[in-house]
Design a protein around this motif. Sequence first.
Motif, mmCIF file in Angstrom:
data_model
loop_
_atom_site.group_PDB
_atom_site.id
_atom_site.type_symbol
_atom_site.label_atom_id
_atom_site.label_comp_id
_atom_site.label_asym_id
_atom_site.label_seq_id
_atom_site.Cartn_x
_atom_site.Cartn_y
_atom_site.Cartn_z
ATOM 1 N N ARG A 87 55.438 37.953 96.692
ATOM 2 C CA ARG A 87 54.674 37.621 97.890
ATOM 3 C C ARG A 87 53.674 38.729 98.210
ATOM 4 O O ARG A 87 52.534 38.483 98.606
ATOM 5 C CB ARG A 87 55.627 37.424 99.080
ATOM 6 N N HIS A 88 54.112 39.927 97.998
ATOM 7 C CA HIS A 88 53.227 41.069 98.254
ATOM 8 C C HIS A 88 51.997 41.005 97.349
ATOM 9 O O HIS A 88 50.860 41.208 97.789
ATOM 10 C CB HIS A 88 54.021 42.354 98.022
ATOM 11 N N LEU A 89 52.231 40.694 96.064
ATOM 12 C CA LEU A 89 51.103 40.613 95.117
ATOM 13 C C LEU A 89 50.159 39.492 95.510
ATOM 14 O O LEU A 89 48.928 39.640 95.463
ATOM 15 C CB LEU A 89 51.627 40.376 93.703
ATOM 16 N N ALA A 90 50.721 38.358 95.914
ATOM 17 C CA ALA A 90 49.877 37.219 96.302
ATOM 18 C C ALA A 90 48.998 37.597 97.495
ATOM 19 O O ALA A 90 47.800 37.299 97.539
ATOM 20 C CB ALA A 90 50.769 36.030 96.640
ATOM 21 N N LEU A 91 49.627 38.271 98.445
ATOM 22 C CA LEU A 91 48.855 38.672 99.635
ATOM 23 C C LEU A 91 47.742 39.636 99.259
ATOM 24 O O LEU A 91 46.617 39.547 99.761
ATOM 25 C CB LEU A 91 49.778 39.337 100.654
ATOM 26 N N GLU A 92 48.041 40.525 98.360
ATOM 27 C CA GLU A 92 47.018 41.503 97.965
ATOM 28 C C GLU A 92 45.865 40.812 97.276
ATOM 29 O O GLU A 92 44.688 41.159 97.488
ATOM 30 C CB GLU A 92 47.649 42.557 97.032
ATOM 31 N N ALA A 93 46.172 39.821 96.423
ATOM 32 C CA ALA A 93 45.109 39.083 95.742
ATOM 33 C C ALA A 93 44.236 38.375 96.769
ATOM 34 O O ALA A 93 42.998 38.417 96.712
ATOM 35 C CB ALA A 93 45.736 38.078 94.779
ATOM 36 N N LYS A 94 44.883 37.725 97.756
ATOM 37 C CA LYS A 94 44.137 37.015 98.797
ATOM 38 C C LYS A 94 43.226 37.972 99.564
ATOM 39 O O LYS A 94 42.080 37.658 99.899
ATOM 40 C CB LYS A 94 45.146 36.387 99.761
ATOM 41 N N MET A 95 43.793 39.156 99.823
ATOM 42 C CA MET A 95 43.049 40.160 100.582
ATOM 43 C C MET A 95 41.790 40.569 99.851
ATOM 44 O O MET A 95 40.741 40.783 100.445
ATOM 45 C CB MET A 95 43.956 41.388 100.759
ATOM 46 N N ALA A 96 41.890 40.684 98.522
ATOM 47 C CA ALA A 96 40.729 41.139 97.744
ATOM 48 C C ALA A 96 39.615 40.116 97.800
ATOM 49 O O ALA A 96 38.436 40.467 97.765
ATOM 50 C CB ALA A 96 41.148 41.397 96.308
ATOM 51 N N GLN A 97 40.005 38.823 97.929
ATOM 52 C CA GLN A 97 38.977 37.785 97.910
ATOM 53 C C GLN A 97 38.176 37.758 99.192
ATOM 54 O O GLN A 97 36.995 37.441 99.208
ATOM 55 C CB GLN A 97 39.627 36.412 97.748
ATOM 56 N N VAL A 98 38.838 38.031 100.293
ATOM 57 C CA VAL A 98 38.183 37.838 101.598
ATOM 58 C C VAL A 98 37.119 38.890 101.817
ATOM 59 O O VAL A 98 37.284 40.063 101.479
ATOM 60 C CB VAL A 98 39.249 37.894 102.710
ATOM 61 N N ASN A 99 36.019 38.423 102.408
ATOM 62 C CA ASN A 99 34.902 39.302 102.726
ATOM 63 C C ASN A 99 35.302 40.324 103.783
ATOM 64 O O ASN A 99 36.202 40.084 104.589
ATOM 65 C CB ASN A 99 33.763 38.421 103.254
ATOM 66 N N ALA A 100 34.623 41.445 103.766
ATOM 67 C CA ALA A 100 34.993 42.497 104.725
ATOM 68 C C ALA A 100 34.702 42.089 106.155
ATOM 69 O O ALA A 100 35.498 42.338 107.065
ATOM 70 C CB ALA A 100 34.251 43.784 104.383
ATOM 71 N N ASP A 101 33.533 41.434 106.404
ATOM 72 C CA ASP A 101 33.172 41.069 107.780
ATOM 73 C C ASP A 101 34.130 40.070 108.369
ATOM 74 O O ASP A 101 34.616 40.223 109.492
ATOM 75 C CB ASP A 101 31.760 40.468 107.805
ATOM 76 N N THR A 102 34.360 38.985 107.594
ATOM 77 C CA THR A 102 35.273 37.971 108.125
ATOM 78 C C THR A 102 36.638 38.573 108.368
ATOM 79 O O THR A 102 37.335 38.240 109.339
ATOM 80 C CB THR A 102 35.404 36.777 107.171
ATOM 81 N N ALA A 103 36.995 39.468 107.456
ATOM 82 C CA ALA A 103 38.290 40.125 107.652
ATOM 83 C C ALA A 103 38.307 40.874 108.983
ATOM 84 O O ALA A 103 39.254 40.789 109.768
ATOM 85 C CB ALA A 103 38.579 41.077 106.490
ATOM 86 N N GLN A 104 37.226 41.587 109.248
ATOM 87 C CA GLN A 104 37.148 42.349 110.505
ATOM 88 C C GLN A 104 37.208 41.410 111.706
ATOM 89 O O GLN A 104 37.925 41.661 112.680
ATOM 90 C CB GLN A 104 35.831 43.154 110.513
ATOM 91 N N LYS A 105 36.459 40.306 111.607
ATOM 92 C CA LYS A 105 36.471 39.354 112.726
ATOM 93 C C LYS A 105 37.860 38.792 112.933
ATOM 94 O O LYS A 105 38.344 38.664 114.065
ATOM 95 C CB LYS A 105 35.485 38.200 112.439
ATOM 96 N N GLN A 106 38.477 38.443 111.824
ATOM 97 C CA GLN A 106 39.834 37.891 111.951
ATOM 98 C C GLN A 106 40.773 38.902 112.586
ATOM 99 O O GLN A 106 41.630 38.552 113.407
ATOM 100 C CB GLN A 106 40.345 37.482 110.565
ATOM 101 N N ILE A 107 40.568 40.155 112.203
ATOM 102 C CA ILE A 107 41.424 41.193 112.800
ATOM 103 C C ILE A 107 41.203 41.254 114.303
ATOM 104 O O ILE A 107 42.150 41.345 115.091
ATOM 105 C CB ILE A 107 41.136 42.564 112.148
ATOM 106 N N ASN A 108 39.919 41.205 114.707
ATOM 107 C CA ASN A 108 39.640 41.274 116.151
ATOM 108 C C ASN A 108 40.263 40.119 116.897
ATOM 109 O O ASN A 108 40.883 40.296 117.956
ATOM 110 C CB ASN A 108 38.131 41.282 116.394
ATOM 111 N N VAL A 109 40.087 38.921 116.349
ATOM 112 C CA VAL A 109 40.651 37.741 117.012
ATOM 113 C C VAL A 109 42.167 37.874 117.118
ATOM 114 O O VAL A 109 42.782 37.610 118.161
ATOM 115 C CB VAL A 109 40.269 36.460 116.239
ATOM 116 N N HIS A 110 42.726 38.310 116.018
ATOM 117 C CA HIS A 110 44.181 38.481 116.005
ATOM 118 C C HIS A 110 44.622 39.461 117.086
ATOM 119 O O HIS A 110 45.591 39.220 117.822
ATOM 120 C CB HIS A 110 44.598 38.981 114.617
#
Lengths: 239, 225
Positions: A120-143
């Motif tokens: 599960r950890h590896l899967a999450l890391e792979a998903k993380m690599a795909q996501v763009n940095a900006d959207t990731a930041q926005k998602q973090i803020n919303v969260h």
Amino acid sequence: MQREERAMDAALDAILQRVVDIKGSLQELVVKVEREGEQADWPSYLNSFSVISAQIYTLMKLLKNEKTPILRNYLTLPLQLNADPDEKLLVATEGRVPSFSHDFVPNMLRTKPEPDVEQRHLALEAKMAQVNADTAQKQINVHNKVVKHVMDLVNTAREEWETETASRTNQPQTCSINETQALIAALGTGKGFKIRTQPPGPSPTMTQQPPPQINTANKAVSAVKTNIKAATAIHPYSR
Amino acid sequence: MALPMSVPHVGETIESAIKNQIVPDQEFLLQGSVLDTSLGVVIDRLRGLCDNADIPPETFHDHEVVYLLKDFNAPVTPGPAAQGVMLRVRRAVDHPELPYQLRYVGYPELGNYPALLRNCLDVPVSSNVCEFLQELGAKLDHEFMAKGYIMKKGRIKVTVFKMYKVGAGMSKDNLEPLTMSHMVELSVLTTKTDMSVADDLRALADQLKPLVQLERMDYRRLGPP
């Protein structure tokens, strides 16, 4: 917090005692086996086994005790990883454990997670690599916002509950100062009762007449101020 | 209070007054109130504290008419003289055969007493007292009904009652309460020389805490009517 620490200390002491007892009885059993070999007495073995099982039972009971803090929630971390022999440890364990190392306690010191957790950890890391940095930041803020909102809700709810229980445990109000003052004023000065400005025509209450007529007389007197027509209409004895 | 139990008491006091030439004309008073919702609790506690705990407390239903005797034609001057004398006539609605009670209460005395101290005179009178007072020039000031319980503990009289307005269209059963509370009064009659009974009063009042906060409140300070 202090209570939890104290409870933890007490629980640990008790567990340690039980473990020491178990260790003692296990040692006795080992000695017995070594000494007597195959000519050993089976009933005595059974006795030893029953003693050990009773001690394990009490240890389990202790761990399940409600006063024991949930040990699963606590983390133990090794402060020092040293392959050299540790004298204090040797003394404490009676010469059996030279160092708290991977040889002795492989399970406790392992760092690799379980296979499915690792997957599960590896899967999450792979998903993380795909996501763009900006959207990731926005998602973090919303969260963060959502979490903060939920926390505020929980806090306000908790405060409400606490004040509610506190006020309920307080004595329910049995007397009101305002009412006391109103009553005393009414009793002393007549505040709150209609004050008659006009003198009553017929004598108001005390005649030789029986009570029902006194009441009608009262009605007339009291109603004088507000409803003159009614008074003259009701009272048959006027003038 | 126009009650069966007070009539012999009054007779006794008259006799003792004639014999000893002492009339207990001072009254110690403590007043408080209790919300109607908590009335049962207070009554139970009082029953335990007062005499005759085994019988249910005596109820009373009184109609009090208050007359004011003063010079109505004179210009209003400040000071106690212009306020006139308040005379209270009480009759028992549930016991019409009992005599009426005429009561005069004076102003509370200054001083640091545990309870409110005031002059008080109780006289049983016949039923034509109202006509008499009106002939004297007194005017009807206000009237009300009081309905409640009366208990005693030694010399202390404990009353818990609710005050009702008497007004237009009112019959004995159709009363309008003044507040949502019952009034609790602790009073004891004494003479100027015997002030120790106030401590008993205070002790009984303290027993009722925190249900009822009994205190000596001067009604004059509560504003004009």
